[in-house]
Design an enzyme around this catalytic site. Structure first.
Site, PDB file in Angstrom:
ATOM      1  CB  SER A  94      -0.756  -0.184   1.299  1.00 33.89           C
ATOM      2  OG  SER A  94      -1.690   1.181   1.196  1.00 33.89           O
ATOM      3  CB  THR A 110      -0.909   6.558   1.822  1.00 33.82           C
ATOM      4  OG1 THR A 110      -1.286   7.152   3.144  1.00 33.82           O
ATOM      5  CG2 THR A 110       0.308   7.119   1.260  1.00 33.82           C
ATOM      6  CE1 TYR A 123       2.258   6.820  11.864  1.00 29.99           C
ATOM      7  CE2 TYR A 123       2.652   9.111  12.421  1.00 29.99           C
ATOM      8  CZ  TYR A 123       2.724   8.098  11.625  1.00 29.99           C
ATOM      9  OH  TYR A 123       3.191   8.295  10.304  1.00 29.99           O
TER      10      TYR A 123
HETATM   11  N1  NAP Z   1       1.381   9.119   4.493  1.00 29.03           N
HETATM   12  C1  NAP Z   1       2.013  10.148   5.137  1.00 29.03           C
HETATM   13  O1  NAP Z   1       1.606  11.213   5.022  1.00 29.03           O
HETATM   14  C2  NAP Z   1       2.910   9.647   6.070  1.00 29.03           C
HETATM   15  C3  NAP Z   1       3.690  10.572   6.637  1.00 29.03           C
HETATM   16  C4  NAP Z   1       4.684  10.297   7.623  1.00 29.03           C
HETATM   17  C5  NAP Z   1       5.053   8.928   7.758  1.00 29.03           C
HETATM   18  N2  NAP Z   1       4.481   8.060   7.129  1.00 29.03           N
HETATM   19  C6  NAP Z   1       4.761   6.692   7.291  1.00 29.03           C
HETATM   20  O2  NAP Z   1       4.932   5.854   5.992  1.00 29.03           O
HETATM   21  C7  NAP Z   1       4.766   4.552   6.173  1.00 29.03           C
HETATM   22  C8  NAP Z   1       3.833   4.157   5.049  1.00 29.03           C
HETATM   23  O3  NAP Z   1       2.596   4.475   5.226  1.00 29.03           O
HETATM   24  P1  NAP Z   1       1.403   4.875   4.426  1.00 29.03           P
HETATM   25  O4  NAP Z   1       0.939   6.377   4.590  1.00 29.03           O
HETATM   26  O5  NAP Z   1       1.995   4.318   3.098  1.00 29.03           O
HETATM   27  O6  NAP Z   1       0.247   4.257   4.939  1.00 29.03           O
HETATM   28  P2  NAP Z   1      -0.564   3.020   4.265  1.00 29.03           P
HETATM   29  O7  NAP Z   1      -1.000   3.078   3.068  1.00 29.03           O
HETATM   30  O8  NAP Z   1      -1.628   2.510   5.499  1.00 29.03           O
HETATM   31  O9  NAP Z   1       0.358   1.878   4.413  1.00 29.03           O
HETATM   32  C9  NAP Z   1       0.927   1.156   5.579  1.00 29.03           C
HETATM   33  C10 NAP Z   1       1.553  -0.218   5.387  1.00 29.03           C
HETATM   34  O10 NAP Z   1       1.901  -0.714   6.554  1.00 29.03           O
HETATM   35  C11 NAP Z   1       1.165  -2.199   6.602  1.00 29.03           C
HETATM   36  N3  NAP Z   1       1.275  -2.549   7.978  1.00 29.03           N
HETATM   37  C12 NAP Z   1       0.776  -1.998   9.217  1.00 29.03           C
HETATM   38  N4  NAP Z   1       0.788  -2.692  10.096  1.00 29.03           N
HETATM   39  C13 NAP Z   1       1.630  -3.873   9.627  1.00 29.03           C
HETATM   40  C14 NAP Z   1       2.111  -4.998  10.282  1.00 29.03           C
HETATM   41  N5  NAP Z   1       1.990  -5.359  11.459  1.00 29.03           N
HETATM   42  N6  NAP Z   1       2.917  -5.970   9.578  1.00 29.03           N
HETATM   43  C15 NAP Z   1       3.259  -5.623   8.115  1.00 29.03           C
HETATM   44  N7  NAP Z   1       2.571  -4.548   7.566  1.00 29.03           N
HETATM   45  C16 NAP Z   1       1.882  -3.638   8.265  1.00 29.03           C
HETATM   46  C17 NAP Z   1      -0.135  -1.969   6.097  1.00 29.03           C
HETATM   47  O11 NAP Z   1      -0.403  -3.048   5.674  1.00 29.03           O
HETATM   48  P3  NAP Z   1      -2.240  -3.452   5.425  1.00 29.03           P
HETATM   49  O12 NAP Z   1      -2.663  -3.016   3.934  1.00 29.03           O
HETATM   50  O13 NAP Z   1      -2.257  -5.004   5.513  1.00 29.03           O
HETATM   51  O14 NAP Z   1      -2.907  -2.769   6.558  1.00 29.03           O
HETATM   52  C18 NAP Z   1       0.313  -1.156   4.900  1.00 29.03           C
HETATM   53  O15 NAP Z   1       0.632  -2.019   3.607  1.00 29.03           O
HETATM   54  C19 NAP Z   1       4.318   4.551   7.365  1.00 29.03           C
HETATM   55  O16 NAP Z   1       5.423   3.978   8.533  1.00 29.03           O
HETATM   56  C20 NAP Z   1       3.771   5.799   8.073  1.00 29.03           C
HETATM   57  O17 NAP Z   1       4.053   6.040   9.453  1.00 29.03           O
HETATM   58  C21 NAP Z   1       3.327   8.381   6.301  1.00 29.03           C
END
Ligand code: NAP
Length: 330
Positions: free
Chosen positions: A65, A252, A217
């Site tokens: 994702s 996302t 978080y």
């Molecule tokens: N988007 C932003 O603005 C933003 C900003 C700062 C930091 N981040 C960081 O970027 C990273 C990716 O986030 P995203 O925004 O792309 O969100 P996302 O679309 O929700 O992706 C998160 C991913 O982590 C997986 N995940 C969660 N718990 C897990 C576990 N226990 N084991 C394995 N996989 C797990 C989810 O799997 P499922 O699909 O199965 O739930 C999903 O594939 C995260 O660490 C987030 O904190 C994002």
């Protein structure tokens, strides 16, 4: 570029970092990507040519994702064999198909790995040790922002298990593979949200006070950055470079689901997943020598504190590290 040109570039870049809204948004990415690509235009970054990762093997957690899927696609595009570590293999297979649609020649495999569950992590690592010749980079991208307090299979608070403990267990377990790479790298996808938090050494499992998912978080994202020197030392025997980064504000599925109000409000200025993944891919692929233990954003190291009251002493960090070390013991 002249010295004055470099100075102007650096000033503009720092100014963006201190003005959070433009800096973290797609505006910041657009401006910075012009700066770092230099005068010759967008294709003059020699680090990220097609094939920059030919022969390399890279694993990405939470790869089905958002940023993890975008990073997997970019890494595959640079020639890496990509291992997509996911907790739901059906979603993982669909994401793998998307990566292959973008790069039909790529070598991409999906492995089940719930990073919050030490048993699942250890069995995933066993399969990787059997299947892979080496691991050039491991990207700890999986992230959660839970609505209420939950615990992992081993009884740890969900964000602590997902962002801190599970990634350490996984890295420990794949060390023999990292040791076989020429310049092994471990990248933590942290968050700018960590700037709002200090270290809560007295309550790492967030048992006290009213639980807020966004606070849990941000606290655990702070821990990822605070523990970088300890992690660098833990894996120094294999010359692993450990880095953390933050992607800015990225559109996302995770943000839409966990922060619907923010997603609605900021929608138009959020970065694309590709833009959010850019520094992950750069940290893995750059041919430049990287100093370990730094916190990166848009391809540059950033300060680890902006707000008063978030600094901590070495004693506090060491106390947290003692807790973490005992929690991840097999
Ligand atoms: N988007 C932003 O603005 C933003 C900003 C700062 C930091 N981040 C960081 O970027 C990273 C990716 O986030 P995203 O925004 O792309 O969100 P996302 O679309 O929700 O992706 C998160 C991913 O982590 C997986 N995940 C969660 N718990 C897990 C576990 N226990 N084991 C394995 N996989 C797990 C989810 O799997 P499922 O699909 O199965 O739930 C999903 O594939 C995260 O660490 C987030 O904190 C994002």
């Amino acid at each position: 570029m002249t010295e004055a040109g470099h100075a102007l570039r650096s000033m503009a870049d720092s100014a963006l970092d201190r003005t959070v809204v433009p800096g973290y948004s797609r505006v910041g990415y657009a401006l910075r990507s012009r700066l770092w690509r230099g005068a010759e235009g967008p294709n003059d970054d020699p680090d990220l040519d097609d094939g920059a990762l030919a022969g390399a093997v890279v694993a990405v957690t939470g790869a089905n994702s958002g940023i993890g899927k975008a990073a997997s696609t970019q890494l595959a595009g640079l020639g890496a064999q990509v291992v997509m570590l996911v907790r739901d293999t059906n979603k993982g297979a669909a994401a793998r198909d998307e990566v292959l649609r973008a790069h039909p020649q790529a070598d991409v495999r999906v492995e089940r790995c719930d990073v919050s569950d030490f048993d699942d992590v250890r069995s995933a690592a066993r399969r990787l040790r059997t299947a892979l010749p080496k691991l050039d980079a491991l990207v700890h991208n999986a992230g959660v922002l839970p609505a209420s307090r939950g615990e992992s299979a081993q009884g740890h608070e969900t964000t602590l298990a997902t962002h801190v403990l599970g990634p350490i267990v996984l890295t420990d377990e794949v060390r023999p593979l990292l040791a076989r790479a020429e310049r092994p790298r471990v990248v933590f996808v942290s968050s700018g949200g960590m700037y709002t938090q200090k270290l809560h050494v007295e309550d790492p499992e967030y048992r006290r006070g009213r639980y807020r998912g966004a606070t849990a978080y941000a606290r655990t994202k702070r821990m990822q950055v605070a523990l970088l020197p300890c992690l660098a030392e833990r894996w120094s025997g294999d010359e692993v470079t450990v880095a953390a980064m933050h992607p800015g504000w990225v559109d996302t599925p995770g943000v839409a689901r966990s922060l619907p109000g923010f997603h609605r409000l900021a929608g138009a200025i959020l970065r694309s997943p590709d833009q959010g993944a850019d520094t992950v891919t750069w940290l893995v692929a750059t041919g430049r020598e990287l100093s370990g233990g730094l916190f990166w954003h848009d391809r540059a190291p950033r300060p680890q504190h902006y707000l008063p009251g978030t600094c901590y002493s070495a004693d506090e960090r060491d106390a947290l590290w003692r807790y973490v070390r005992s929690a991840v013991q097999a």
